[in-house]
Design a protein around this motif. Structure first.
Motif, short mmCIF file in Angstrom:
data_model
loop_
_atom_site.label_atom_id
_atom_site.label_comp_id
_atom_site.label_asym_id
_atom_site.label_seq_id
_atom_site.Cartn_x
_atom_site.Cartn_y
_atom_site.Cartn_z
N PHE A 5 100.95 34.59 69.05
CA PHE A 5 102.09 34.94 68.22
C PHE A 5 103.35 34.93 69.06
O PHE A 5 103.34 35.17 70.26
CB PHE A 5 101.90 36.26 67.46
CG PHE A 5 101.64 37.48 68.31
CD1 PHE A 5 102.67 38.13 68.97
CD2 PHE A 5 100.36 38.00 68.40
CE1 PHE A 5 102.42 39.27 69.72
CE2 PHE A 5 100.10 39.14 69.14
CZ PHE A 5 101.15 39.78 69.81
N THR A 43 107.36 36.33 68.86
CA THR A 43 108.19 37.27 68.14
C THR A 43 109.62 36.78 68.00
O THR A 43 110.07 35.87 68.69
CB THR A 43 108.23 38.64 68.85
OG1 THR A 43 109.04 38.52 70.04
CG2 THR A 43 106.84 39.12 69.21
N ASP A 44 110.34 37.45 67.09
CA ASP A 44 111.79 37.35 67.04
C ASP A 44 112.35 38.21 68.18
O ASP A 44 111.62 38.69 69.03
CB ASP A 44 112.30 37.87 65.69
CG ASP A 44 111.78 37.04 64.53
OD1 ASP A 44 111.58 35.82 64.71
OD2 ASP A 44 111.58 37.62 63.44
N GLN A 59 108.83 41.02 63.75
CA GLN A 59 107.91 40.05 63.18
C GLN A 59 107.62 38.94 64.18
O GLN A 59 108.41 38.68 65.08
CB GLN A 59 108.47 39.44 61.89
CG GLN A 59 108.36 40.35 60.68
CD GLN A 59 108.57 39.57 59.39
OE1 GLN A 59 109.01 38.42 59.39
NE2 GLN A 59 108.23 40.20 58.28
N ALA A 60 106.49 38.30 63.98
CA ALA A 60 106.10 37.20 64.86
C ALA A 60 105.41 36.13 64.03
O ALA A 60 104.71 36.43 63.06
CB ALA A 60 105.17 37.70 65.96
N VAL A 61 105.62 34.89 64.41
CA VAL A 61 104.85 33.78 63.87
C VAL A 61 103.47 33.82 64.52
O VAL A 61 103.37 33.97 65.74
CB VAL A 61 105.54 32.43 64.15
CG1 VAL A 61 104.67 31.28 63.67
CG2 VAL A 61 106.92 32.39 63.50
N ALA A 62 102.42 33.74 63.74
CA ALA A 62 101.07 33.91 64.27
C ALA A 62 100.17 32.73 63.92
O ALA A 62 100.31 32.12 62.85
CB ALA A 62 100.44 35.20 63.72
N ASN A 118 99.77 32.41 55.69
CA ASN A 118 100.46 31.47 54.82
C ASN A 118 99.60 30.26 54.50
O ASN A 118 99.70 29.68 53.42
CB ASN A 118 101.76 30.99 55.48
CG ASN A 118 102.79 32.10 55.61
OD1 ASN A 118 102.82 33.03 54.81
ND2 ASN A 118 103.63 32.02 56.63
N SER A 147 97.52 30.05 59.86
CA SER A 147 98.89 30.23 60.32
C SER A 147 99.58 31.19 59.37
O SER A 147 99.34 31.18 58.17
CB SER A 147 99.63 28.89 60.38
OG SER A 147 99.66 28.28 59.10
N TYR A 201 102.07 35.15 59.77
CA TYR A 201 102.95 36.00 60.57
C TYR A 201 102.29 37.35 60.81
O TYR A 201 101.34 37.74 60.14
CB TYR A 201 104.32 36.16 59.91
CG TYR A 201 104.31 36.99 58.65
CD1 TYR A 201 104.55 38.37 58.69
CD2 TYR A 201 104.10 36.41 57.40
CE1 TYR A 201 104.56 39.13 57.54
CE2 TYR A 201 104.11 37.16 56.24
CZ TYR A 201 104.35 38.52 56.31
OH TYR A 201 104.35 39.28 55.18
N GLN A 224 103.38 41.45 61.36
CA GLN A 224 104.37 42.52 61.34
C GLN A 224 103.93 43.54 62.38
O GLN A 224 102.86 44.15 62.26
CB GLN A 224 104.43 43.17 59.95
CG GLN A 224 105.37 44.36 59.86
CD GLN A 224 106.84 43.97 59.80
OE1 GLN A 224 107.14 42.80 59.56
NE2 GLN A 224 107.73 44.91 60.00
#
Length: 262
Positions: A80, A82-83, A104-107, A237, A249, A251, A253
């Motif tokens: 992941f 993160t922002d 948040q992070a893309v995971a 998602n 894929s 995100y 929290q």
């Protein structure tokens, strides 16, 4: 204490030392999310690096391999990114990774076919498949066991199992279905079809209704909220089968990390 922190960051190698310390603390905190891990790598993004002194970083990326969640659920790979993150600097120097606010992070998560089949043997799963009351099929409690999954292209799977009715030999079950995502947190076993061509014809009359029953049970069982990590909520998602792997894929929290205050 603040003077000491300032001295470290303002020294000739202070930025490197600060990043090294943050990497170490982040790695330790993230390792506590998992029962076991083969490898976890952390990369901090911060420019200019002096922002570390205020606990501000542009984000960080985690790549993990061979991870075990809740003792029984094996994850081939998880990453992941993160922002921007605001950290409590004082907590870092006490060995904790404490967020000033959630991020948040893309995971991305990769499961193997072998890992999925091991997960079906875990107590958290098997306890939902025993002592079932299905009066339309049997007047005795029944259980489903020996579940095995084969991953196929286009998010298709074959699933095999044995149904123990308690008063006879176990009944073999075979079905095919499509894996889908519902409400970003539930894995649905959609369009379940009885696969009579994969089991003996003599058991078709018993096996077909049991197949439908098992499909309905599975549809209400795989909810990510039951597998949440400490302080980290995962949402999906998209999912995709690739060979003998299942890729997710979505995100994450992140509210807090293990051992830190919310």
């Amino acid at each position: 204490m603040f003077t000491g922190i300032t001295g470290i960051f303002n020294s000739p190698n202070g930025t490197d030392m600060g990043e090294q310390l943050l990497n170490k603390v982040a790695s330790q905190s993230i390792r506590h999310l998992f029962t076991r891990s083969e490898a976890i790598d952390i990369a901090i993004r911060c420019y200019p690096s002096s922002k570390l002194l205020q606990g501000s970083i542009d984000g960080f990326q985690m790549n993990g391999r061979g991870l075990v969640i809740r003792k029984d659920f094996y994850v081939e790979e998880m990453s992941f990114q993160t922002d921007a993150v605001a950290l409590d600097v004082g907590a870092i120097f006490s060995g904790q990774l404490r967020l000033k606010q959630p991020t948040q992070a893309v995971a991305q998560v990769t499961l193997s076919e072998a890992g999925i089949n091991e997960a079906f043997k875990s107590p958290l799963v098997t306890q939902r498949l025993v002592n079932l009351s299905l009066p339309e099929i049997s007047d005795r409690p029944l259980c489903f066991q020996d579940i095995r999954v084969e991953l196929l292209p286009n998010n298709q799977i074959h699933l095999f199992a044995q149904a123990d009715l308690g008063d006879s030999e176990p009944v073999p079950i075979a079905l095919s279905c499509t894996l889908e995502v519902e409400r970003r947190r539930r894995i649905a076993f959609a369009h379940c079809q009885f696969r009579g061509d994969l089991i003996p014809e003599t058991v078709h009359p018993q096996s077909e209704p049991l197949t439908q029953a098992l499909g309905e049970i599975l549809n209400n069982m795989v909810d990510l909220d039951r597998f949440d990590l400490d302080g980290v909520t995962l949402r999906i998602n998209r999912l995709e089968t690739q060979g003998k792997q299942l890729l997710f894929s979505g995100y994450a929290q992140i509210e807090h990390f293990p051992g830190s205050t919310r």
